[in-house]
Design a protein around this motif. Sequence first.
Motif, PDB file in Angstrom:
ATOM      1  N   SER A 131       0.984  -1.180  -0.010  1.00 34.03           N
ATOM      2  CA  SER A 131       0.019  -0.053   0.158  1.00 34.03           C
ATOM      3  C   SER A 131       0.848   1.232  -0.088  1.00 34.03           C
ATOM      4  CB  SER A 131      -0.767  -0.020   1.254  1.00 34.03           C
ATOM      5  OG  SER A 131      -0.250  -0.078   2.510  1.00 34.03           O
ATOM      6  N   GLU A 132       0.334   2.079  -0.298  1.00 31.66           N
ATOM      7  CA  GLU A 132       1.103   3.718  -0.339  1.00 31.66           C
ATOM      8  C   GLU A 132       1.268   4.260   1.015  1.00 31.66           C
ATOM      9  OE1 GLU A 132       0.507   5.051  -4.890  1.00 31.66           O
ATOM     10  OE2 GLU A 132      -0.863   6.189  -3.583  1.00 31.66           O
ATOM     11  N   GLN A 177       0.193   9.187  16.327  1.00 35.28           N
ATOM     12  CA  GLN A 177       1.515   8.465  16.897  1.00 35.28           C
ATOM     13  C   GLN A 177       2.494   8.479  15.667  1.00 35.28           C
ATOM     14  OE1 GLN A 177       0.851   4.503  18.387  1.00 35.28           O
ATOM     15  NE2 GLN A 177       0.138   5.232  20.279  1.00 35.28           N
ATOM     16  N   PHE A 178       1.953   8.277  14.454  1.00 35.92           N
ATOM     17  CA  PHE A 178       2.864   8.246  13.180  1.00 35.92           C
ATOM     18  C   PHE A 178       2.227   8.150  12.041  1.00 35.92           C
ATOM     19  CE2 PHE A 178       2.511   3.679  13.958  1.00 35.92           C
ATOM     20  CZ  PHE A 178       2.170   3.224  12.924  1.00 35.92           C
ATOM     21  N   TYR A 179       2.712   8.357  10.952  1.00 31.84           N
ATOM     22  CA  TYR A 179       2.288   8.176   9.505  1.00 31.84           C
ATOM     23  C   TYR A 179       3.236   7.734   8.667  1.00 31.84           C
ATOM     24  CZ  TYR A 179      -1.079  11.773  11.146  1.00 31.84           C
ATOM     25  OH  TYR A 179      -1.966  12.249  12.056  1.00 31.84           O
ATOM     26  N   ALA A 180       3.004   6.313   7.981  1.00 32.81           N
ATOM     27  CA  ALA A 180       4.073   5.885   7.168  1.00 32.81           C
ATOM     28  C   ALA A 180       3.823   6.000   5.796  1.00 32.81           C
ATOM     29  CB  ALA A 180       4.373   4.164   7.694  1.00 32.81           C
ATOM     30  N   CYS A 181       4.492   6.095   5.003  1.00 36.76           N
ATOM     31  CA  CYS A 181       4.138   6.743   3.437  1.00 36.76           C
ATOM     32  C   CYS A 181       5.345   6.496   2.699  1.00 36.76           C
ATOM     33  CB  CYS A 181       3.770   8.112   3.331  1.00 36.76           C
ATOM     34  SG  CYS A 181       2.743   8.532   1.995  1.00 36.76           S
ATOM     35  N   ARG A 182       5.041   5.995   1.272  1.00 41.08           N
ATOM     36  CA  ARG A 182       5.940   6.085   0.376  1.00 41.08           C
ATOM     37  C   ARG A 182       6.079   7.320  -0.346  1.00 41.08           C
ATOM     38  NH1 ARG A 182       3.685   1.442  -3.958  1.00 41.08           N
ATOM     39  NH2 ARG A 182       3.259  -0.419  -2.305  1.00 41.08           N
ATOM     40  N   THR A 183       7.286   7.671  -0.515  1.00 44.42           N
ATOM     41  CA  THR A 183       7.769   9.021  -0.862  1.00 44.42           C
ATOM     42  C   THR A 183       7.133   9.458  -2.012  1.00 44.42           C
ATOM     43  OG1 THR A 183       9.896   8.781   0.536  1.00 44.42           O
ATOM     44  CG2 THR A 183       9.766  10.745  -0.922  1.00 44.42           C
ATOM     45  N   LYS A 190       1.168  15.469  -2.022  1.00 37.36           N
ATOM     46  CA  LYS A 190       1.812  16.590  -1.167  1.00 37.36           C
ATOM     47  C   LYS A 190       1.098  16.173   0.364  1.00 37.36           C
ATOM     48  CE  LYS A 190       4.391  19.513  -3.353  1.00 37.36           C
ATOM     49  NZ  LYS A 190       4.486  18.967  -4.730  1.00 37.36           N
ATOM     50  N   THR A 191       0.722  14.963   0.505  1.00 41.46           N
ATOM     51  CA  THR A 191       0.278  14.675   1.689  1.00 41.46           C
ATOM     52  C   THR A 191       0.388  13.020   2.044  1.00 41.46           C
ATOM     53  OG1 THR A 191      -1.893  14.438   3.001  1.00 41.46           O
ATOM     54  CG2 THR A 191      -2.149  14.237   0.862  1.00 41.46           C
ATOM     55  N   THR A 192       0.220  12.577   3.056  1.00 43.19           N
ATOM     56  CA  THR A 192       0.164  11.113   3.487  1.00 43.19           C
ATOM     57  C   THR A 192      -1.037  10.622   3.412  1.00 43.19           C
ATOM     58  OG1 THR A 192      -0.042  11.654   5.928  1.00 43.19           O
ATOM     59  CG2 THR A 192       2.354  11.375   5.259  1.00 43.19           C
ATOM     60  N   ASP A 193      -2.225  11.655   3.439  1.00 40.69           N
ATOM     61  CA  ASP A 193      -3.449  11.019   3.418  1.00 40.69           C
ATOM     62  C   ASP A 193      -3.796  10.819   1.900  1.00 40.69           C
ATOM     63  OD1 ASP A 193      -6.062  10.607   4.270  1.00 40.69           O
ATOM     64  OD2 ASP A 193      -6.491  12.692   4.595  1.00 40.69           O
ATOM     65  N   VAL A 194      -3.156   9.660   1.414  1.00 36.77           N
ATOM     66  CA  VAL A 194      -3.413   9.474   0.001  1.00 36.77           C
ATOM     67  C   VAL A 194      -4.529   8.380  -0.174  1.00 36.77           C
ATOM     68  CG1 VAL A 194      -1.231   9.838  -0.683  1.00 36.77           C
ATOM     69  CG2 VAL A 194      -1.811   7.458  -0.107  1.00 36.77           C
ATOM     70  N   GLU A 195      -5.096   8.062  -1.521  1.00 29.88           N
ATOM     71  CA  GLU A 195      -6.237   7.465  -1.759  1.00 29.88           C
ATOM     72  C   GLU A 195      -5.845   5.906  -1.230  1.00 29.88           C
ATOM     73  OE1 GLU A 195     -10.129   6.291  -3.214  1.00 29.88           O
ATOM     74  OE2 GLU A 195      -9.115   8.422  -2.932  1.00 29.88           O
ATOM     75  N   ASP A 196      -4.869   5.373  -1.358  1.00 31.04           N
ATOM     76  CA  ASP A 196      -4.402   4.126  -1.000  1.00 31.04           C
ATOM     77  C   ASP A 196      -3.655   3.944   0.427  1.00 31.04           C
ATOM     78  OD1 ASP A 196      -3.971   1.298  -1.233  1.00 31.04           O
ATOM     79  OD2 ASP A 196      -2.094   1.466  -2.215  1.00 31.04           O
ATOM     80  N   LEU A 197      -4.564   4.155   1.641  1.00 35.06           N
ATOM     81  CA  LEU A 197      -4.055   4.147   2.836  1.00 35.06           C
ATOM     82  C   LEU A 197      -4.846   3.180   3.543  1.00 35.06           C
ATOM     83  CD1 LEU A 197      -3.857   7.399   5.035  1.00 35.06           C
ATOM     84  CD2 LEU A 197      -5.211   5.416   5.759  1.00 35.06           C
ATOM     85  N   VAL A 198      -3.808   2.318   4.230  1.00 36.17           N
ATOM     86  CA  VAL A 198      -4.466   1.463   4.999  1.00 36.17           C
ATOM     87  C   VAL A 198      -4.261   1.800   6.521  1.00 36.17           C
ATOM     88  CG1 VAL A 198      -3.949  -0.605   3.262  1.00 36.17           C
ATOM     89  CG2 VAL A 198      -2.179   0.131   5.128  1.00 36.17           C
ATOM     90  N   PRO A 199      -5.419   1.286   7.204  1.00 39.62           N
ATOM     91  CA  PRO A 199      -5.194   1.758   8.736  1.00 39.62           C
ATOM     92  C   PRO A 199      -4.677   0.432   9.524  1.00 39.62           C
ATOM     93  CG  PRO A 199      -7.525   0.698   8.018  1.00 39.62           C
ATOM     94  CD  PRO A 199      -6.627   0.737   6.943  1.00 39.62           C
ATOM     95  N   MET A 200      -4.016   0.767  10.645  1.00 38.77           N
ATOM     96  CA  MET A 200      -3.755  -0.049  11.582  1.00 38.77           C
ATOM     97  C   MET A 200      -4.460  -0.029  12.939  1.00 38.77           C
ATOM     98  SD  MET A 200       0.537  -0.350  11.827  1.00 38.77           S
ATOM     99  CE  MET A 200       0.813  -0.970  13.448  1.00 38.77           C
TER     100      MET A 200
END
Length: 229
Positions: A131-132, A177-183, A190-200
């Motif tokens: 995921s992204e 706590q954190f946001y992990a993302c592909r650069t 221009k955001t970590t809040d992209v369409e292909d986001l998975v929740p933990m």
Amino acid sequence: SYVIKKAVAIITARGGSKRIPHKNIRPFLERPIISYSIQAALSSGAFDEVMVSTDSEEIAQVAREYGARIPFFRSAQTAGDYASTDEVIYEVLQAYEKQGIRFERFCCIYPTAPFLTADKLKQAMSLLDTSESVMPVVPFSYPPQRGLILEGGRRKYPEYQNARSQDLEKLYHDCGQFYACRTDAFLRDKTTDVEDLVPMILSEMEVQDIDTEEDWEIAELKYRKMAGL
């Protein structure tokens, strides 16, 4: 030409915290609260570099003591009250570019996240294989759809006052706590809040927003229980 590296942990810790002074380096059960984020990132083994983005020499000094790097300081624009986390991440990635370094992935970690563990970070970074973007979430303990509105000293009933809890859709909120993302995905949107986001999904015992003195006390109580102290 750029040196391509796999992943960077970006811990965002500005100097000016209004509600809790020196919040990011205040002792949380014996040691500065930021040290928990630094140590979780370092011991996860998921990052080529663990850095702190700050405008404060005092925070930088504490961060270095616990093993984080301060390759550059934060600009005045991103150290203000209204700068978004996304703006801070963008500035950090651009500063690395100027040094000839590109990271394929990053994890932006908050400095007040003592419940964060190395395992959760490892899990989040490996979720980026498929995921992204990854965001930790926690369910609301009480259905917000049944929240009361107070008007003129009287309560106004919500639309779902007679609905059974189990019939309402379960709602979650960001753990902060954190946001992990592909650069590449981040730079595209221009955001970590992209369409292909998975929740933990995390449990309420391992999450605590720390914005007030009361929050701080609750967090220490929870942490003591979790760590068996």
